[in-house]
Motif scaffolding. Structure first.
Motif, PDB file in Angstrom:
ATOM      1  N   ILE A   8       0.839  -1.190   0.000  1.00 35.43           N
ATOM      2  CA  ILE A   8       0.000   0.000   0.000  1.00 35.43           C
ATOM      3  C   ILE A   8       0.880   1.248   0.000  1.00 35.43           C
ATOM      4  CG2 ILE A   8      -1.861  -1.163   1.253  1.00 35.43           C
ATOM      5  CD1 ILE A   8      -1.058   0.479   3.726  1.00 35.43           C
ATOM      6  N   SER A   9       0.253   2.381  -0.327  1.00 36.37           N
ATOM      7  CA  SER A   9       0.914   3.677  -0.221  1.00 36.37           C
ATOM      8  C   SER A   9      -0.129   4.697   0.221  1.00 36.37           C
ATOM      9  CB  SER A   9       1.522   4.103  -1.557  1.00 36.37           C
ATOM     10  OG  SER A   9       2.166   5.359  -1.429  1.00 36.37           O
ATOM     11  N   ILE A  10       0.208   5.480   1.235  1.00 32.48           N
ATOM     12  CA  ILE A  10      -0.676   6.547   1.702  1.00 32.48           C
ATOM     13  C   ILE A  10      -0.234   7.847   1.049  1.00 32.48           C
ATOM     14  CG2 ILE A  10      -1.453   7.860   3.711  1.00 32.48           C
ATOM     15  CD1 ILE A  10      -1.129   5.353   5.364  1.00 32.48           C
ATOM     16  N   THR A  11      -1.111   8.407   0.239  1.00 29.60           N
ATOM     17  CA  THR A  11      -0.783   9.601  -0.556  1.00 29.60           C
ATOM     18  C   THR A  11      -1.708  10.734  -0.133  1.00 29.60           C
ATOM     19  OG1 THR A  11      -2.279   8.786  -2.272  1.00 29.60           O
ATOM     20  CG2 THR A  11       0.049   8.280  -2.524  1.00 29.60           C
ATOM     21  N   ASP A  12      -1.384  11.354   0.989  1.00 27.63           N
ATOM     22  CA  ASP A  12      -2.241  12.410   1.494  1.00 27.63           C
ATOM     23  C   ASP A  12      -2.157  13.665   0.636  1.00 27.63           C
ATOM     24  OD1 ASP A  12      -3.719  11.528   3.790  1.00 27.63           O
ATOM     25  OD2 ASP A  12      -1.791  11.237   4.782  1.00 27.63           O
ATOM     26  N   HIS A  13      -3.202  14.458   0.760  1.00 25.88           N
ATOM     27  CA  HIS A  13      -3.375  15.650  -0.052  1.00 25.88           C
ATOM     28  C   HIS A  13      -2.430  16.751   0.414  1.00 25.88           C
ATOM     29  CE1 HIS A  13      -6.733  17.924  -2.397  1.00 25.88           C
ATOM     30  NE2 HIS A  13      -5.731  17.565  -3.152  1.00 25.88           N
ATOM     31  N   ASN A  14      -1.411  17.043  -0.393  1.00 27.76           N
ATOM     32  CA  ASN A  14      -0.453  18.125  -0.114  1.00 27.76           C
ATOM     33  C   ASN A  14       0.235  17.978   1.238  1.00 27.76           C
ATOM     34  OD1 ASN A  14      -1.233  19.606  -2.562  1.00 27.76           O
ATOM     35  ND2 ASN A  14      -3.130  20.038  -1.471  1.00 27.76           N
ATOM     36  N   CYS A  15       0.407  16.744   1.696  1.00 26.28           N
ATOM     37  CA  CYS A  15       1.014  16.509   3.010  1.00 26.28           C
ATOM     38  C   CYS A  15       1.705  15.148   3.014  1.00 26.28           C
ATOM     39  CB  CYS A  15      -0.049  16.561   4.099  1.00 26.28           C
ATOM     40  SG  CYS A  15       0.554  16.158   5.744  1.00 26.28           S
ATOM     41  N   GLU A  35       0.414  13.294  -2.544  1.00 29.46           N
ATOM     42  CA  GLU A  35      -0.334  13.773  -3.717  1.00 29.46           C
ATOM     43  C   GLU A  35      -0.433  15.293  -3.659  1.00 29.46           C
ATOM     44  OE1 GLU A  35      -4.496  12.791  -6.059  1.00 29.46           O
ATOM     45  OE2 GLU A  35      -4.537  12.903  -3.877  1.00 29.46           O
ATOM     46  N   PHE A  36      -0.158  15.946  -4.794  1.00 31.86           N
ATOM     47  CA  PHE A  36      -0.159  17.399  -4.830  1.00 31.86           C
ATOM     48  C   PHE A  36      -1.134  17.926  -5.884  1.00 31.86           C
ATOM     49  CE2 PHE A  36       4.121  16.767  -2.993  1.00 31.86           C
ATOM     50  CZ  PHE A  36       3.970  17.560  -1.855  1.00 31.86           C
ATOM     51  N   ASP A  37      -1.838  18.993  -5.507  1.00 31.03           N
ATOM     52  CA  ASP A  37      -2.608  19.768  -6.479  1.00 31.03           C
ATOM     53  C   ASP A  37      -1.644  20.651  -7.260  1.00 31.03           C
ATOM     54  OD1 ASP A  37      -5.487  19.267  -6.028  1.00 31.03           O
ATOM     55  OD2 ASP A  37      -5.037  19.948  -4.003  1.00 31.03           O
ATOM     56  N   CYS A  38      -1.877  20.756  -8.549  1.00 36.00           N
ATOM     57  CA  CYS A  38      -1.047  21.630  -9.376  1.00 36.00           C
ATOM     58  C   CYS A  38      -1.823  21.970 -10.642  1.00 36.00           C
ATOM     59  CB  CYS A  38       0.292  20.970  -9.718  1.00 36.00           C
ATOM     60  SG  CYS A  38       0.159  19.374 -10.550  1.00 36.00           S
ATOM     61  N   GLU A  39      -1.208  22.706 -11.536  1.00 36.23           N
ATOM     62  CA  GLU A  39      -1.877  23.036 -12.783  1.00 36.23           C
ATOM     63  C   GLU A  39      -0.880  23.075 -13.926  1.00 36.23           C
ATOM     64  OE1 GLU A  39      -2.111  27.845 -12.805  1.00 36.23           O
ATOM     65  OE2 GLU A  39      -3.571  26.826 -11.512  1.00 36.23           O
ATOM     66  N   GLU A  58      -0.634  25.044 -17.351  1.00 33.08           N
ATOM     67  CA  GLU A  58      -1.122  26.101 -18.231  1.00 33.08           C
ATOM     68  C   GLU A  58      -2.613  26.355 -18.019  1.00 33.08           C
ATOM     69  OE1 GLU A  58      -0.081  24.703 -22.078  1.00 33.08           O
ATOM     70  OE2 GLU A  58       2.082  25.010 -21.782  1.00 33.08           O
ATOM     71  N   GLY A  59      -2.990  26.448 -16.722  1.00 32.85           N
ATOM     72  CA  GLY A  59      -4.370  26.779 -16.368  1.00 32.85           C
ATOM     73  C   GLY A  59      -5.267  25.585 -16.122  1.00 32.85           C
ATOM     74  N   THR A  60      -4.850  24.383 -16.502  1.00 28.48           N
ATOM     75  CA  THR A  60      -5.653  23.180 -16.282  1.00 28.48           C
ATOM     76  C   THR A  60      -5.242  22.517 -14.976  1.00 28.48           C
ATOM     77  OG1 THR A  60      -5.881  22.811 -18.665  1.00 28.48           O
ATOM     78  CG2 THR A  60      -6.336  20.944 -17.207  1.00 28.48           C
ATOM     79  N   ARG A  61      -6.204  22.317 -14.087  1.00 21.96           N
ATOM     80  CA  ARG A  61      -5.890  21.739 -12.784  1.00 21.96           C
ATOM     81  C   ARG A  61      -5.736  20.228 -12.894  1.00 21.96           C
ATOM     82  NH1 ARG A  61      -9.673  21.827  -7.349  1.00 21.96           N
ATOM     83  NH2 ARG A  61      -8.211  20.718  -5.999  1.00 21.96           N
ATOM     84  N   LEU A  62      -4.745  19.693 -12.187  1.00 22.46           N
ATOM     85  CA  LEU A  62      -4.525  18.256 -12.148  1.00 22.46           C
ATOM     86  C   LEU A  62      -3.843  17.889 -10.834  1.00 22.46           C
ATOM     87  CD1 LEU A  62      -1.216  17.936 -12.917  1.00 22.46           C
ATOM     88  CD2 LEU A  62      -2.128  18.545 -15.145  1.00 22.46           C
ATOM     89  N   ARG A  63      -3.613  16.602 -10.629  1.00 21.59           N
ATOM     90  CA  ARG A  63      -2.944  16.134  -9.415  1.00 21.59           C
ATOM     91  C   ARG A  63      -1.828  15.180  -9.784  1.00 21.59           C
ATOM     92  NH1 ARG A  63      -8.402  15.157  -5.712  1.00 21.59           N
ATOM     93  NH2 ARG A  63      -8.779  17.378  -5.297  1.00 21.59           N
ATOM     94  N   ILE A  64      -0.723  15.288  -9.046  1.00 19.32           N
ATOM     95  CA  ILE A  64       0.439  14.442  -9.300  1.00 19.32           C
ATOM     96  C   ILE A  64       0.813  13.721  -8.015  1.00 19.32           C
ATOM     97  CG2 ILE A  64       2.900  14.439  -9.868  1.00 19.32           C
ATOM     98  CD1 ILE A  64       2.381  16.689 -11.819  1.00 19.32           C
TER      99      ILE A  64
END
Length: 547
Positions: A268-275, A298-302, A304-310
């Motif tokens: 398993i992997s725990i991928t918390d939001h921006n933490c 897991e990080f919020d990012c964008e 060229e204006g399109t929101r995505l998560r990495i």
């Protein structure tokens, strides 16, 4: 004015009564399958206790009125000779409210007294199906009404107290908070399902009833194939899990490991939001529970204006870059919260207690849902025309809140706030600098154009989250083709947030067994910290010099 208020009160009572009857019908038509029997938990004890106090006080209304009359006699306002008349009148009214009225009301509301309806409880049979009216009436009359009448004759406070203590002790001693009459009549108290489950249960029953068994027919009937259950199988690998270090998840890290071991999961992997803070306890617990663990985030990012998560895997979670990114995220969300609250106050004229909302939020964030909850929980704001419109037109209060939140705070709404997220290139570089692999999360991937996907590959993305429950077959095929063409890693995750979001289950990733080998290539270094795996066909080639 008084007549209008009286009419509004009557209309509110009628609507409430109709809603209770409608929910009772949905419960009877299949919603009972989603009811939950009360257990020995604090929330269940509190709800049951409040319901009992409400019903007890309604039954004792004649006693309270008689006490007021008695005080009027002592004050000389009423003549003393009416004392006996008022006492017998009170006793007769007590018989009507406690022995007759409580049971009839509970039966008329299909197992819900006033207190039960207010707290969302229901009196049913042990199999959770609706109880016969006669059983409900006997339970209320003999369990509450008759004891009150006896104490009305004796009128000894200590005996009343003793009865209440015995009543509560029996409830505490039984596993499902049953009193003596519940045990004798084989009844149990359940917590009513929410509106969505009531509708779901009723829909399943209606679907079954719509296809009754009939005599064989000669003509060919086209039967719709049932939904395949294969995606609901639990995978041994889940690389997208959130703990309560995320603002929208509930479970702590150890509870996730307990569930994973109970499901015989391997990695398993725990991928918390921006933490990245969950990785410290998770790394310690992995050996204790015999589960391989891959550090993640897991990080919020964008782009060229399109929101995505990495997603970032195999990271050194102690790297200072993650503290910086977390602080930036918290500040970004708090700033957006203040703008959201200000816009709402300017648009609606409703003043928000911003300080109390921030103090009640562990992450110092005021979401549109928080403001919506505040509006709908305040009786004064509920009566405002633009709020009342949602309550009058929606099928339930829950649906009214959802529509209100979407219209006011959703994209295009008057209080919509879109924070400015860091660029994808910055996040990818931060993950790489921390020794990790950057994987494109499945979230909203269907909204990215082929050009945007190519751009992410050029930025150095290492993999793509292909498998997740709910992903369409077309998107899965396109992502697999891209992963094969660009020599990217393939991962799978459930995006599990905890029990509050029933559509997500730990280990349910939609990963078919025949594709499990692709994901295991990525997890091949799970037991060898510091070793970076290589994608298929690239075991000896360091792609693009990134690692």
């Amino acid at each position: 004015m008084d007549r209008r208020k009286d009419r509004e009160t009557v209309n509110t009572l009628r609507k409430t009564y109709a809603l209770i009857l409608k929910k009772a019908q949905l419960y009877r038509n299949g919603g009972w399958q989603y009811a939950r029997v009360l257990k020995r938990t604090r929330p269940d004890y509190e709800s049951h206790f409040y319901a009992f106090l409400i019903d007890l006080n309604i039954c004792l209304l004649p006693v309270y009125i008689w006490i007021i009359e008695f005080l009027l006699i002592l004050c000389g306002i009423l003549p003393p000779h009416v004392f006996d008349l008022l006492f017998y009148l009170m006793y007769g009214l007590l018989f009507l409210t406690s022995v007759i009225g409580l049971g009839l009301v509970t039966a008329r509301l299909h197992g819900q007294s006033i207190g039960y309806a207010y707290t969302g409880l229901k009196l049913v049979r042990r199999d959770k199906r609706p109880a016969p009216a006669i059983q409900v009436i006997l339970r209320q009359a003999l369990g509450i009404g008759v004891p009150l009448m006896v104490f009305g004759i004796v009128f000894e406070i200590w005996e009343m107290f003793l009865w209440l203590v015995i009543h509560m002790c029996i409830c505490l001693a039984t596993p499902h908070q049953q009193n003596l009459m519940d045990l004798l009549l084989r009844l149990v108290t359940v917590r009513m399902p929410d509106d969505a489950d009531l509708l779901k249960g009723a829909g399943q029953t209606q679907e079954t009833a719509a296809c009754p068994v009939k005599e064989p027919v000669k003509k060919t009937v086209q039967v719709r194939e049932p939904v395949r259950q294969e995606p609901q199988a639990v995978s041994p690998i889940d690389l997208h899990i959130r703990s309560n270090y995320s603002d929208d998840a509930q479970l702590d890290v150890e509870e996730i490991f307990k569930q994973a071991r109970a499901k015989n999961m391997e990695i398993i992997s725990i991928t918390d939001h921006n933490c990245a803070r969950a990785n410290a306890p998770a790394n310690r617990l992995a050996g204790l529970y015999g589960i391989q663990y891959i550090p993640g985030v897991e990080f919020d990012c964008e782009l060229e204006g399109t929101r995505l998560r990495i997603l970032g895997y195999y990271i050194d979670w102690t790297s200072p870059v993650f503290d910086t990114l977390e602080r930036d995220s918290l500040k970004r969300e708090k700033d957006a919260s203040m703008v959201r609250a200000r816009l709402f106050q300017e648009t609606t004229g409703i003043q928000i207690d911003i300080r109390s909302l921030l103090e009640s939020s562990r992450f110092q964030v005021i979401s549109g849902r928080d403001i919506t909850r505040m509006v709908f929980h305040n009786e004064e704001t509920r009566q405002l025309p633009f709020v009342r419109r949602y309550l009058d037109t929606a099928v339930s209060a829950r649906e009214a809140r959802r529509l209100f939140e979407h219209d006011i705070f959703g994209k295009g709404g008057p209080c919509y706030v879109r924070p400015s997220y860091p660029q994808a290139s910055h996040i990818i570089r931060a993950i790489h600098d921390a020794g990790g692999l950057a994987v494109l999360a499945n979230w909203h991937l269907d909204s990215l154009s082929p050009q945007e996907l190519d751009r992410l590959v050029k930025l150095g993305i290492d993999g793509v989250e292909v498998f997740m429950t709910g992903t369409t077959e077309d998107l899965t095929v396109r992502l697999l083709d891209m992963a094969n063409r660009e020599k990217l890693f393939v991962t799978a995750g459930s995006d599990y947030h905890g029990p509050a979001r029933r559509e997500e289950q730990l280990g349910v990733t939609g990963l078919p067994e025949k594709a499990e080998g692709l994901v295991r290539l990525f997890t091949s270094a799970a037991g060898n910290p510091g070793k970076t795996p290589a994608p298929a066909g690239m075991q000896t080639d360091n792609r693009k010099g990134n690692h």
